[in-house]
Design a protein around this motif. Structure first.
Motif, short mmCIF file in Angstrom:
data_model
loop_
_atom_site.label_atom_id
_atom_site.label_comp_id
_atom_site.label_asym_id
_atom_site.label_seq_id
_atom_site.Cartn_x
_atom_site.Cartn_y
_atom_site.Cartn_z
N THR A 92 92.61 54.95 -44.76
CA THR A 92 92.99 54.58 -46.12
C THR A 92 91.84 54.09 -47.04
OG1 THR A 92 93.71 52.28 -45.49
CG2 THR A 92 95.32 53.67 -45.24
N GLY A 93 90.74 53.84 -46.40
CA GLY A 93 89.71 53.17 -47.42
C GLY A 93 89.41 54.05 -48.54
N PHE A 99 92.46 58.25 -55.84
CA PHE A 99 93.84 58.22 -56.76
C PHE A 99 93.18 58.20 -58.24
CE2 PHE A 99 98.22 56.52 -54.91
CZ PHE A 99 98.06 57.46 -54.01
N LYS A 100 92.12 57.56 -58.19
CA LYS A 100 91.40 57.65 -59.61
C LYS A 100 90.95 59.08 -60.17
CE LYS A 100 88.00 55.39 -62.67
NZ LYS A 100 87.28 54.29 -62.97
N ALA A 101 90.45 59.77 -59.01
CA ALA A 101 90.12 61.13 -59.16
C ALA A 101 91.29 61.88 -59.57
CB ALA A 101 89.43 61.71 -58.01
N ARG A 102 92.64 61.73 -59.01
CA ARG A 102 93.78 62.10 -59.28
C ARG A 102 94.23 61.86 -60.81
NH1 ARG A 102 97.20 64.71 -61.21
NH2 ARG A 102 99.34 65.22 -60.23
N ALA A 103 93.78 60.70 -61.15
CA ALA A 103 94.28 60.29 -62.69
C ALA A 103 93.45 61.06 -63.70
CB ALA A 103 93.95 58.85 -62.58
N VAL A 104 92.23 61.40 -63.52
CA VAL A 104 91.43 62.14 -64.28
C VAL A 104 91.36 63.62 -64.13
CG1 VAL A 104 89.92 59.94 -64.70
CG2 VAL A 104 89.26 61.86 -62.90
N PRO A 130 101.00 44.85 -43.62
CA PRO A 130 101.73 44.86 -44.85
C PRO A 130 102.74 46.28 -44.78
CG PRO A 130 99.76 45.74 -45.82
CD PRO A 130 99.42 45.32 -44.48
N SER A 131 103.92 46.53 -45.33
CA SER A 131 104.59 47.70 -45.58
C SER A 131 103.68 48.63 -46.55
CB SER A 131 105.94 47.39 -46.07
OG SER A 131 105.98 47.15 -47.44
N THR A 132 103.93 49.67 -46.48
CA THR A 132 102.92 50.64 -47.42
C THR A 132 103.40 50.47 -48.70
OG1 THR A 132 103.35 52.49 -45.61
CG2 THR A 132 102.85 53.15 -47.88
N LEU A 139 97.41 47.04 -54.21
CA LEU A 139 96.25 48.12 -54.81
C LEU A 139 96.47 48.37 -56.43
CD1 LEU A 139 95.45 50.53 -52.08
CD2 LEU A 139 94.08 48.57 -52.74
N PHE A 140 97.67 48.94 -56.67
CA PHE A 140 97.98 49.37 -57.77
C PHE A 140 99.03 48.82 -58.57
CE2 PHE A 140 96.71 52.65 -54.89
CZ PHE A 140 95.36 53.02 -55.33
N GLY A 141 99.87 47.84 -58.14
CA GLY A 141 100.74 47.10 -58.84
C GLY A 141 100.50 46.39 -60.11
N PRO A 142 101.35 45.75 -60.78
CA PRO A 142 100.97 44.99 -62.14
C PRO A 142 99.80 43.85 -61.88
CG PRO A 142 103.30 45.36 -61.81
CD PRO A 142 102.68 45.80 -60.60
N ASP A 143 99.75 43.26 -60.58
CA ASP A 143 98.93 42.41 -60.35
C ASP A 143 98.04 42.97 -59.18
OD1 ASP A 143 100.07 40.14 -62.04
OD2 ASP A 143 101.56 40.13 -60.67
N GLY A 144 97.97 43.96 -58.98
CA GLY A 144 97.02 44.55 -57.85
C GLY A 144 95.45 44.67 -58.08
N ALA A 145 94.56 44.90 -57.36
CA ALA A 145 93.26 45.04 -57.52
C ALA A 145 92.81 46.12 -58.44
CB ALA A 145 92.54 45.11 -56.05
#
Length: 309
Positions: A92-93, A99-104, A130-132, A139-145
């Motif tokens: 998963t690293g 995901f950023k590449a997918r965004a652009v 953690p659960s997925t 990683l990507f939530g409102p308070d995620g990294a």
């Protein structure tokens, strides 16, 4: 001779409209990463599944898969499904970068569905996972990294689904996605204390099954979901006992058992991936051990390998 060759060329050009373009296989597999957790020259585990020639599904995202995807020159614009076999770093690293590449990769809103195992709260020396859905939120939530990614280049929505990977999980595969003839099913695997999932993708008479990292406790479920699969991607990390460290057999499947499972499930083609240096060094003996039971095609994965079921 020149005139004849020119004549033939002109005939071929004139008939060009009647020459059919190559037809894409219903399912194709691109190996982004074929290695394990060590820095051994291979990228970590990761794959892209093409559906009718279009990249649609990503399976795991180990370190180095970002570069391999760029080398393959495949568009991410239609990838909308991510399957995570478990949450170890070597699987998963690379997820944030991909995901950023997918965004652009396109102009419109991005919607991605992520599937992966439920979590596990370790006791004693066991690790906690953690659960997925919580992992994606971290990683990507409102308070995620990487919360900024939600509207960095385009509105991006990531919907995560947790698949029961507990010891009490159902013993029959469950369809987790079905649309336009594309079916994805899942069943719990077993990888030590890391919750794990086995996946199978079916489309137009072809199928690809991903074992993920799996030990002896997950073998029966793998047999169930891999029945008659066109291609079984089996992670191959350890040698037959006693060729590897004892603790590794609590996490992985040795070659002889791989051969038994492939034969029992009547797998049509076997791809060995997530390869460790010991497997690379002893390929002849590894294949011989598998062939004691399985007589079908056996392929050792390489980064960048493109194959059909």
């Amino acid at each position: 001779m020149f005139k004849f060759s020119l004549y033939v060329a002109l005939l071929m050009f004139a008939a060009g409209s009647s020459i059919a373009a190559p037809v894409a296989s219903p399912l194709e597999l691109l190996v982004l990463g074929s290695g394990g957790p060590g820095a051994t020259g291979r990228a970590g585990a990761g794959y892209v599944v093409l559906v009718d020639g279009e990249p649609r599904i990503m399976v795991d995202a180990g370190p180095g898969t970002f570069v391999r995807l760029g080398e393959a020159k495949l568009s991410l614009a239609k990838i909308d499904i991510v399957l995570l076999t478990h949450l170890h770093i070597d699987h998963t690293g690379e997820l944030p970068g991909l995901f950023k590449a997918r965004a652009v990769s396109g102009d419109g809103p991005v919607n991605v569905r992520v599937f992966g195992p439920t979590g596990h709260r370790g006791e004693g020396e066991e690790a906690t996972f953690p659960s997925t859905s919580h992992f994606i939120d971290l990683l990507f939530g409102p308070d995620g990294a990487y919360s900024y990614l939600r509207d960095f280049a385009a509105p991006m929505t990531i919907n995560a689904t947790d698949i029961d990977a507990s010891t009490h999980a159902p013993k029959t595969p469950k369809v987790i996605y079905s649309e336009s003839g594309l079916d994805i099913s899942a069943i719990a695997g077993h990888h030590g204390d890391a919750p794990a999932v086995i996946y199978r993708i079916d489309y137009r008479g072809q199928s690809i099954t991903f074992s993920g990292d799996i030990d002896a406790n997950g073998i029966d479920n793998l047999r169930r979901i891999a029945r008659h699969t066109s291609l079984l991607v089996f992670n191959c990390v350890v040698l037959d006992p006693p060729g590897s460290r004892p603790v590794l057999y609590t996490l992985h499947t040795p070659p002889k058992t791989i051969g038994v499972v492939a034969a029992d499930s009547e797998t049509k083609k076997l791809l060995l991936s997530h390869l460790s240096p010991s497997i690379d060094q002893q390929r002849v003996s590894v294949e011989a051990s598998i062939r004691e039971h399985y007589k079908g095609p056996v392929v050792f994965a390489e980064d960048g390998m493109h194959l059909q079921p």
